[in-house]
Design a protein around this motif. Structure first.
Motif, short mmCIF file in Angstrom:
data_model
loop_
_atom_site.label_atom_id
_atom_site.label_comp_id
_atom_site.label_asym_id
_atom_site.label_seq_id
_atom_site.Cartn_x
_atom_site.Cartn_y
_atom_site.Cartn_z
N ASN A 104 -21.95 -14.52 -31.98
CA ASN A 104 -20.55 -14.09 -31.79
C ASN A 104 -20.38 -13.07 -30.68
N ILE A 105 -21.37 -12.93 -29.84
CA ILE A 105 -21.25 -12.02 -28.70
C ILE A 105 -21.27 -12.84 -27.41
N SER A 106 -20.88 -12.21 -26.32
CA SER A 106 -20.77 -12.97 -25.06
C SER A 106 -22.14 -13.43 -24.57
N GLN A 107 -22.10 -14.46 -23.73
CA GLN A 107 -23.34 -14.99 -23.15
C GLN A 107 -24.09 -13.90 -22.39
N ASN A 108 -23.30 -13.04 -21.73
CA ASN A 108 -23.87 -11.93 -20.97
C ASN A 108 -24.67 -10.99 -21.89
N GLU A 109 -24.05 -10.66 -23.03
CA GLU A 109 -24.71 -9.79 -24.02
C GLU A 109 -25.95 -10.46 -24.57
N ILE A 110 -25.83 -11.75 -24.85
CA ILE A 110 -26.99 -12.51 -25.37
C ILE A 110 -28.14 -12.43 -24.38
N ASN A 111 -27.84 -12.70 -23.10
CA ASN A 111 -28.89 -12.66 -22.07
C ASN A 111 -29.51 -11.27 -21.97
N LYS A 112 -28.66 -10.24 -22.07
CA LYS A 112 -29.15 -8.86 -21.97
C LYS A 112 -30.15 -8.58 -23.09
N LYS A 113 -29.77 -9.00 -24.32
CA LYS A 113 -30.64 -8.76 -25.46
C LYS A 113 -31.96 -9.52 -25.32
N LEU A 114 -31.86 -10.79 -24.90
CA LEU A 114 -33.08 -11.60 -24.75
C LEU A 114 -34.00 -10.98 -23.70
N ASN A 115 -33.40 -10.58 -22.58
CA ASN A 115 -34.22 -10.01 -21.49
C ASN A 115 -34.89 -8.71 -21.93
N MET A 116 -34.15 -7.93 -22.74
CA MET A 116 -34.70 -6.66 -23.20
C MET A 116 -35.96 -6.90 -24.07
N CYS A 117 -35.88 -7.94 -24.93
CA CYS A 117 -37.04 -8.25 -25.78
C CYS A 117 -38.18 -8.84 -24.97
N LEU A 118 -37.85 -9.72 -24.04
CA LEU A 118 -38.89 -10.48 -23.34
C LEU A 118 -39.61 -9.67 -22.28
N ILE A 119 -38.91 -8.71 -21.70
CA ILE A 119 -39.48 -7.96 -20.58
C ILE A 119 -40.77 -7.25 -20.98
N ARG A 120 -40.88 -6.86 -22.26
CA ARG A 120 -42.09 -6.16 -22.70
C ARG A 120 -43.33 -7.04 -22.63
N TRP A 121 -43.10 -8.34 -22.70
CA TRP A 121 -44.23 -9.26 -22.81
C TRP A 121 -44.53 -9.99 -21.50
N GLU A 122 -43.63 -9.81 -20.52
CA GLU A 122 -43.83 -10.57 -19.28
C GLU A 122 -44.83 -9.88 -18.37
#
Ligand SMILES: Nc1ncnc2c1ncn2[C@@H]1O[C@H](COP(=O)(O)OP(=O)(O)O)[C@@H](O)[C@H]1O
Ligand SMILES: [Mg+2]
Length: 121
Positions: free
Chosen positions: A103-121
């Motif tokens: 229920n949040i914007s695509q932009n917010e979704i991407n931000k959250k995903l990137n925040m989680c993934l960046i630690r592992w990249e």
């Protein structure tokens, strides 16, 4: 009224916690007491079948104690021993996506995903 504990330091406390699996007379965990009062790197050691995974499932609220109290304000995740019991999707991004509030914007979704993934990249 529910009291927000968001700004508290995460803690975990077991008070006289006992647990047995259905159909088992003996407690697998009996009057377990411990407390972790601040974040850190903690390990549970024990031989095979001693109840480590059961303890973690209690901590996560996947199963509930038969007696005693578990007090925690921590937001705890769990990685299961066998990845096939947990991972559904072919990559990390799509796996995270199925657990995200849509229920949040695509932009917010991407931000959250990137925040989680960046630690592992
Ligand atoms: N879902 C279940 N139902 C019944 N017994 C279980 C279940 N899961 C684990 N057990 C039993 O509980 C004991 C502790 O298991 P477990 O917590 O997985 O130990 P550990 O992670 O230390 O190897 C074992 O004897 C196991 O067979
Ligand atoms: Mg285990």
């Amino acid at each position: 009224m529910q009291v927000s504990r968001e700004n508290e330091i995460p803690h975990l406390k077991f008070k006289d916690v006992s647990f047995s699996y259905p159909g088992e007379k003996e407690n697998l965990i009996f009057k377990c007491n411990f407390s972790i009062e601040k974040p850190g790197f903690w390990m549970v050691l024990g031989k095979n079948g001693s109840g480590k995974s059961t303890l973690l499932k209690l901590i996560n609220g996947i199963i509930f104690p038969k007696n005693g109290v578990i007090d925690s304000n921590a937001n705890i995740g769990m990685v299961f021993q066998n990845p096939d019991h947990q991972i559904l999707m072919p990559n990390c991004r799509s796996e995270l996506l199925i657990n995200i509030n849509q229920n949040i914007s695509q932009n917010e979704i991407n931000k959250k995903l990137n925040m989680c993934l960046i630690r592992w990249e």
